[in-house]
Design an enzyme around this catalytic site. Structure first.
Site, PDB file in Angstrom:
ATOM      1  N   LYS A  54       5.640  -9.302 -20.414  1.00  0.00           N
ATOM      2  CA  LYS A  54       4.683  -8.260 -20.817  1.00  0.00           C
ATOM      3  C   LYS A  54       5.418  -7.104 -21.485  1.00  0.00           C
ATOM      4  CE  LYS A  54       1.527  -9.655 -17.184  1.00  0.00           C
ATOM      5  NZ  LYS A  54       1.064  -9.489 -15.804  1.00  0.00           N
ATOM      6  N   GLN A  98       1.246  -5.269 -10.995  1.00  0.00           N
ATOM      7  CA  GLN A  98       1.517  -6.707 -10.991  1.00  0.00           C
ATOM      8  C   GLN A  98       1.131  -7.323  -9.643  1.00  0.00           C
ATOM      9  OE1 GLN A  98       2.494  -8.630 -13.633  1.00  0.00           O
ATOM     10  NE2 GLN A  98       2.228 -10.378 -12.281  1.00  0.00           N
ATOM     11  N   ASP A 124      -6.267  -4.698 -17.009  1.00  0.00           N
ATOM     12  CA  ASP A 124      -6.235  -6.021 -16.382  1.00  0.00           C
ATOM     13  C   ASP A 124      -7.652  -6.482 -16.022  1.00  0.00           C
ATOM     14  OD1 ASP A 124      -4.095  -7.673 -16.090  1.00  0.00           O
ATOM     15  OD2 ASP A 124      -3.331  -6.750 -14.251  1.00  0.00           O
TER      16      ASP A 124
END
Ligand code: NDP
Length: 308
Positions: A54, A98, A124
């Site tokens: 990422k 994460q 997200d």
């Protein structure tokens, strides 16, 4: 029949290319590029790899990215206070924590974290506000993996309207939003899970079959209607030689990867499905790259909305 391989890598590249001019426009308006804050707690090796990808993708796209690392022994209160800080930090348009968080943080730690992320920065798409917007088909951030699958289907000109889509998996981050997005594309959707009876027969009903299970090579040809479009979301690392030999008995190139690296990636779909399906996403090179491309797209979108 040999399935057409749906090249997620190429579509991801296309999506990223299309972002270039939008990144430049944001830069003009905000005086800085779209920027993402990533929070990584602990040292889970798979998370390290995902976060590295990422970071690199964001940097390559000319976007701003900041990694906030917290040790595995961190408390949930610490994680929440970092999220709160980023919520108020105008330098960042998107926040990504994460997953998975270390188990020591408690069972509902992720839920508490996702509850706290400002929906305007929830790139997200894991917050309950984002989830509600997805279900209601409203403007917002859809989780990147199912959003990437939809991009792939659209760009590969795979018709969804009137088709029967079967999604195996009902997680909040993949299965459920995948089903909602397919529904908005006018597919008739069935969601299957670990308590579904006669799963192979149910799956075989699907003109489009999405596997988001987390079990290596679980979906065998008996799950697949001949000619169906099969989307393999799973990413599983096979580390035992006997498993690699069983799954890849007829795929010497994949066995070679195992011999070289001591592990090999496989999706939730068995490679033999290529002989039954009409189209199939490979692993690696299918849904994975699309997920990251959509994260970038969501971050650019978040920045555009701030700069309006
Ligand atoms: P979860 O573990 O959260 O969910 C798995 C789902 O699969 C559950 O709904 C579960 O059912 C169902 N399931 C498990 N075993 C069976 C079974 N034997 N029969 C039928 N259904 C079953 O996983 P995620 O949704 O987070 O991820 C799924 C896969 O996708 C994983 O391999 C993950 O690594 C991968 N992934 C890939 C991404 C990418 O970028 N390509 C991004 C995110 C995930 P139940 O609810 O009943 O337990």
């Amino acid at each position: 029949m040999t399935a057409t391989l749906l090249d997620g890598k190429a579509v991801a590249q296309q999506i990223r290319d299309e972002l270039t001019s939008r990144v430049a426009n944001v830069k003009k308006k905000l005086g800085r590029p779209p920027a993402l804050a990533i929070v990584l707690v602990g040292d889970d090796p798979a998370s390290e790899v995902y976060v590295r990808n990422k970071l690199k993708t964001a940097e390559d796209a000319g976007m701003g990215v900041h990694l906030e690392r917290l040790p595995g022994a961190t408390t949930l209160a610490d994680v929440l206070s970092v999220v709160e800080r980023f919520n108020h930090d105008a330098r960042f348009d998107g926040i990504l924590v994460q997953s998975p968080l270390p188990k020591t943080l408690g069972k509902d730690a992720e839920q508490q974290v996702f509850d706290l992320i400002d929906p305007a920065k929830d790139v997200d798409g894991f917050s309950p506000i984002s989830a509600g917007r997805v279900v209601q088909n409203r403007e917002g951030f859809a989780p990147c993996t199912p959003a990437g699958v939809i991009e792939l289907l659209v760009r590969a000109k795979i018709q969804t309207e009137g088709k029967h889509a079967v999604v195996i998996g009902r997680s909040d981050i993949v299965g459920k939003p995948m089903a909602a997005l397919l529904l908005h594309k006018n597919a008739t959707v069935t969601i299957c899970h670990s308590r579904t009876r006669d799963l192979p027969a149910m799956a075989r009903e699907g003109d489009i079959l999405v596997a988001a299970i987390g079990r290596a090579a679980f979906v065998t040809p008996e799950f697949v209607k001949p000619g169906a479009v099969v989307i393999d979301v799973g990413i599983n690392s096979v580390t035992k030689l006997e498993d690699a030999q069983r799954i890849f008995a007829r795929y010497p190139d994949r066995l070679e990867v195992f011999r070289k690296r001591g592990s090999v990636l496989v999706g939730d779909v068995h490679p033999d499905v290529a002989a039954t399906a009409g189209a199939l996403t490979p692993v690696p090179g299918g849904v994975g790259p699309l997920t990251i491309a959509m994260l970038m797209a969501n971050t650019v979108r978040a920045a555009e909305l701030r700069s309006r």
